[in-house]
Design a protein around this motif. Structure first.
Motif, short mmCIF file in Angstrom:
data_model
loop_
_atom_site.label_atom_id
_atom_site.label_comp_id
_atom_site.label_asym_id
_atom_site.label_seq_id
_atom_site.Cartn_x
_atom_site.Cartn_y
_atom_site.Cartn_z
N ALA A 474 2.09 12.61 -38.44
CA ALA A 474 2.48 14.01 -38.65
C ALA A 474 1.47 14.96 -38.01
N THR A 475 0.19 14.62 -38.08
CA THR A 475 -0.85 15.44 -37.45
C THR A 475 -0.69 15.43 -35.94
N ASN A 476 -0.41 14.24 -35.37
CA ASN A 476 -0.16 14.15 -33.93
C ASN A 476 1.01 15.03 -33.50
N HIS A 477 2.11 14.95 -34.23
CA HIS A 477 3.30 15.72 -33.89
C HIS A 477 3.04 17.23 -34.02
N LEU A 478 2.29 17.60 -35.05
CA LEU A 478 1.99 19.02 -35.25
C LEU A 478 1.20 19.59 -34.07
N PHE A 479 0.22 18.83 -33.59
CA PHE A 479 -0.59 19.34 -32.49
C PHE A 479 0.14 19.27 -31.16
N ALA A 480 1.12 18.37 -31.03
CA ALA A 480 1.95 18.39 -29.83
C ALA A 480 2.75 19.69 -29.78
N PHE A 481 3.28 20.11 -30.93
CA PHE A 481 4.01 21.36 -31.01
C PHE A 481 3.07 22.55 -30.78
N ALA A 482 1.86 22.46 -31.34
CA ALA A 482 0.87 23.52 -31.15
C ALA A 482 0.51 23.68 -29.68
N ALA A 483 0.36 22.55 -28.98
CA ALA A 483 0.04 22.61 -27.55
C ALA A 483 1.14 23.34 -26.78
N LEU A 484 2.40 23.08 -27.13
CA LEU A 484 3.52 23.75 -26.48
C LEU A 484 3.44 25.27 -26.68
N ILE A 485 3.14 25.69 -27.91
CA ILE A 485 3.02 27.13 -28.19
C ILE A 485 1.89 27.75 -27.37
N PHE A 486 0.76 27.07 -27.30
CA PHE A 486 -0.37 27.58 -26.53
C PHE A 486 -0.02 27.70 -25.04
N PHE A 487 0.63 26.70 -24.48
CA PHE A 487 0.96 26.73 -23.06
C PHE A 487 1.93 27.86 -22.73
N VAL A 488 2.92 28.07 -23.61
CA VAL A 488 3.87 29.17 -23.39
C VAL A 488 3.15 30.51 -23.51
N SER A 489 2.26 30.65 -24.50
CA SER A 489 1.52 31.90 -24.67
C SER A 489 0.61 32.17 -23.47
N ALA A 490 0.02 31.11 -22.92
CA ALA A 490 -0.83 31.28 -21.73
C ALA A 490 -0.03 31.77 -20.54
N ALA A 491 1.21 31.33 -20.46
CA ALA A 491 2.06 31.72 -19.32
C ALA A 491 2.55 33.16 -19.44
N ILE A 492 2.94 33.57 -20.65
CA ILE A 492 3.56 34.89 -20.80
C ILE A 492 2.56 36.02 -20.63
N ILE A 493 1.25 35.73 -20.70
CA ILE A 493 0.28 36.81 -20.55
C ILE A 493 0.37 37.44 -19.18
N TRP A 494 0.91 36.71 -18.20
CA TRP A 494 1.04 37.26 -16.85
C TRP A 494 2.17 38.28 -16.76
N LEU A 495 2.98 38.41 -17.81
CA LEU A 495 4.01 39.45 -17.85
C LEU A 495 3.39 40.83 -18.09
N ALA A 496 2.14 40.85 -18.55
CA ALA A 496 1.44 42.11 -18.80
C ALA A 496 0.84 42.62 -17.50
N PRO A 497 0.89 43.92 -17.25
CA PRO A 497 0.21 44.45 -16.07
C PRO A 497 -1.29 44.43 -16.26
N ARG A 498 -2.01 44.47 -15.18
CA ARG A 498 -3.47 44.53 -15.28
C ARG A 498 -3.86 45.87 -15.92
N PRO A 499 -4.83 45.89 -16.85
CA PRO A 499 -5.20 47.14 -17.53
C PRO A 499 -5.48 48.27 -16.55
N ALA A 500 -4.89 49.44 -16.84
CA ALA A 500 -5.04 50.57 -15.94
C ALA A 500 -6.32 51.34 -16.17
N ARG A 501 -6.98 51.11 -17.29
CA ARG A 501 -8.21 51.82 -17.61
C ARG A 501 -9.19 50.90 -18.31
#
Length: 509
Positions: A474-501
Motif C-alpha cells: 500500500a505504501t508503494n502504491h501510494l508513492f507511485a500515485f504521489a510521483a504522478l501528482i508531482f510530475f504533473v505539477s512540475a509540468a503545469i508550472i510552465w503554464l505560468a508566465p515569467r514574473p513581470a516584476r
C-alpha cells in the motif's frame, strides 16, 4: 501585511533579544505542525482510537489554522499587532496544555482546533514584527534567521516528538510549548509593547467567514469519517458532501462579489498566480500526507519506535537547510519556473524511490529518499512564491500571500485525509489478495509447532506477515500515485508566465 515603519526601531541587545523571541515563536508554531506526526500511534493508543482516527489530531490543527490565517490582517487592523500577538500566544499556550490533558478524541480534536486558531496568526505576525523593528539594512539578515527557523523546525519536530513519546509520554509534546510560550509572551510584552500599530474600525465579511467555516468543516468531516461510514452508503456523509458542495459554490459567488471579502479570490484572475497556487496546493498536500503516513507505517508494521521513525522522517530537512540560501540567490538570476519545475520533479523522483521500499528494508534504505528529497524543497517553495506574488499587482501582494497561505494549509489537511484513506483502503485490498494466494499455510503452522509454538501462534505469525506485506505494498502504491501528482505539477508550472516584476525577498520566505 507590511511593516509599520512609524514604530520605534530597537537597537543593540534589545533588538537582538526581540529578534530571538520572534524567531523562537515562529519555531514553536512550525514545530507543532510536525511534532505530532510521529506520535499519532501513541496518541491513538492513549485515547483508545484507531491510527486513522488519530490523524485527526493533525488535520484538525491544519484546518483551524487555514481558517484563521485570512483573518490575521483584519485582526491586526482592528486590535493592533502586539495585542493580537499576545492574545494568540496566550491562547496557544492554554490550548497546548489542554491538548496534553485531553482524555478523549473529541476533546483532543476540539483543543487542537483551538490551538490551530491561535497558532494561525503567529507565523505572519512574527514576520511582520521583524520587518517592523529591524532597520531596512538589517531586514534581509533578520528574515534569513526567521526563514531558518521555518526550515529547521520540521527537522527537529519528528525527532523531538518521537523521543518524548518513547521516553516520557505523548502529552509532553504539547506541554513543552508552555515554557517557550511564557518566555515569548514576557519577551514581547517587555520589548515590543511600544511597537503597537494603530487600530481602526474596519468591517469584516461575516457571511463570507461563515460560509468558509461551513464548507471547509463539512468537507473535512466527510474526508475524515467517510471511510468509517461507508462513504455514500451513509446519509450523514452524503449530507456533508452536499453541504460542502453548496457551501463552496456559494462561498465562491459571495467572495467574488463582496466589497470586502474575507478571502480575495479576485487575485485568481492572474494566470501566473492561479497556476502557481494550483501547483503549490497539489504538491504540498501530497508532500504533507507522506510526512504523516510514513511514521505511521514504520511504527504500525515495521516495528520502529517513535524515536527511530522520527529520525527517518527528519532527514528530509537536512539538505533543505543547506540549499535554501543558494536557491534564494538563484531566484534572482534564473527563471523561477525552471527552479520550481526542478524542485517538484525532484520530489517526484524521490517518491519513485519509495516505491521500492519493502518490509525488510533497513534504516538507510528508508532514510536515503528522505535525505535526497530535501534538495528539492527550497527549489519548490521559494521560487513558487516569487512566481505567484510576481504575477499580481503590487497592491494585491498582501491578499495574494494570504490566499497562498490559506490554500497551502488547507491542502495539507485535505491531502492527509485523502492519503490516509487511500493507504488504509489499499492495504485492505492487498490483504484480501495476499490471503487468497497464500501457499502452504498449513505447512507454516506445522513448522511453527515444531519450533515450540502453538497452532494459534502459528496462525498469528502468518497474520503478521500478511499485514506487514499488505501495508508495504500500500505504501508503494501510494508513492507511485504521489510521483504522478508531482510530475504533473512540475509540468503545469510552465503554464505560468515569467514574473513581470521582482518580489521582496521577505515575501519569498
Amino acid at each position: 501585511m507590511a511593516a509599520d515603519t512609524s514604530a520605534p526601531v530597537l537597537t543593540g541587545p534589545r533588538l537582538i533579544l526581540a529578534g530571538f523571541v520572534l524567531a523562537l515563536t515562529n519555531f514553536m508554531v512550525v514545530l507543532d505542525t510536525t511534532i505530532a506526526n510521529v506520535s499519532v500511534p501513541h496518541i491513538s493508543g492513549g485515547l483508545g482510537v484507531s491510527p486513522t482516527q488519530g490523524t485527526w489530531v493533525v488535520t484538525s490543527y491544519s484546518v483551524a489554522e487555514a481558517i484563521c490565517v485570512p483573518l490575521t490582517g483584519w485582526l491586526v487592523r482592528r486590535f493592533g499587532t502586539i495585542r493580537v500577538f499576545m492574545a494568540a500566544m496566550i491562547g496557544f499556550a492554554v490550548f497546548s496544555a489542554l491538548c496534553g490533558l485531553a482524555s478523549s478524541l473529541g476533546a483532543m480534536v476540539a483543543f487542537r482546533i483551538g490551538q490551530g486558531f491561535c497558532g494561525g496568526p503567529l507565523m505572519p505576525l512574527t514576520q511582520t514584527l521583524l520587518l517592523t523593528i529591524f532597520p531596512p539594512q538589517k531586514r534581509a539578515a533578520a528574515m534569513g534567521a526567521w526563514a531558518m527557523t521555518t526550515v529547521t523546525a520540521p527537522i527537529l519536530g519528528p525527532i523531538l516528538g518521537g523521543t518524548i513519546s518513547d521516553n516520557w509520554s505523548w502529552p509532553w509534546i504539547f506541554y513543552i510549548n508552555l515554557p517557550i510560550a511564557i518566555f515569548c509572551i514576557v519577551g514581547v510584552f517587555t520589548l515590543l509593547r511600544k511597537s503597537e500599530t494603530k487600530t481602526e474600525i474596519v468591517p469584516i465579511d461575516r457571511f463570507g467567514l461563515f460560509l468558509m467555516v461551513v464548507w471547509i468543516a463539512a468537507l473535512q468531516i466527510m474526508l475524515d469519517l467517510g471511510r468509517e461510514h461507508d462513504w455514500l452508503g451513509s446519509s450523514f456523509i452524503v449530507g456533508c458532501a452536499i453541504v460542502a458542495a453548496i457551501g463552496f459554490v456559494t462561498f465562491l459567488i459571495w467572495e467574488l462579489t463582496a466589497g470586502n471579502p474575507i478571502v480575495d479570490l479576485r487575485v485568481f484572475r492572474h494566470r501566473g498566480f492561479t497556476v502557481a497556487v494550483t501547483a503549490l496546493a497539489f504538491s504540498f498536500g501530497t508532500f504533507f500526507a507522506s510526512v504523516v503516513i510514513i511514521p505511521q507505517w514504520l511504527q504500525s508494521t515495521m516495528g520502529y519506535t517513535a524515536s527511530d521513525a522520527g529520525y527517518v522522517t527528519a532527514f528530509n530537512g537536512v539538505l533543505a537547510v543547506i540549499f535554501s540560501p543558494i536557491v534564494a540567490k538563484l531566484s534572482n538570476k534564473v527563471d523561477p519556473r525552471a527552479l520550481v519545475c526542478f524542485g517538484i520533479f525532484w520530489l517526484g523522483l524521490t517518491s519513485v524511490l519509495r516505491t521500492f521500499w519493502f518490509s525488510g528494508a533497513d534504516f538507510w534504505i528508508l532514510a536515503a529518499p528522505q535525505l535526497v528529497q530535501g534538495l528539492g524543497m527550497p527549489f519548490f517553495f521559494i521560487p513558487l512564491t516569487i512566481i505567484a506574488l510576481g504575477a499580481v499587482n503590487p497592491e494585491e501582494t498582501a491578499s495574494a500571500a494570504g490566499v497562498m497561505s490559506f490554500l497551502r494549509t488547507l491542502a495539507a489537511a485535505i491531502g492527509t485525509s485523502i492519503g490516509s484513506t487511500m493507504w488504509q483502503n489499499n492495504a485492505q485490498t492487498n490483504r484480501a489478495e495476499l490471503t487468497n494466494i497464500l501457499n502452504n499455510g498449513d505447512q507454516v503452522i506445522a513448522n511453527a509447532q515444531q519450533h515450540g509454538l502453538s497452532a494459534e501462534q502459528g496462525r498469528g505469525l502468518i497474520e503478521r506477515v500478511v499485514e506487514q506485506e499488505s501495508f508495504a505494498l500500500a505504501t508503494n502504491h501510494l508513492f507511485a500515485f504521489a510521483a504522478l501528482i508531482f510530475f504533473v505539477s512540475a509540468a503545469i508550472i510552465w503554464l505560468a508566465p515569467r514574473p513581470a516584476r521582482p518580489v521582496d525577498p521577505a515575501a519569498a520566505h
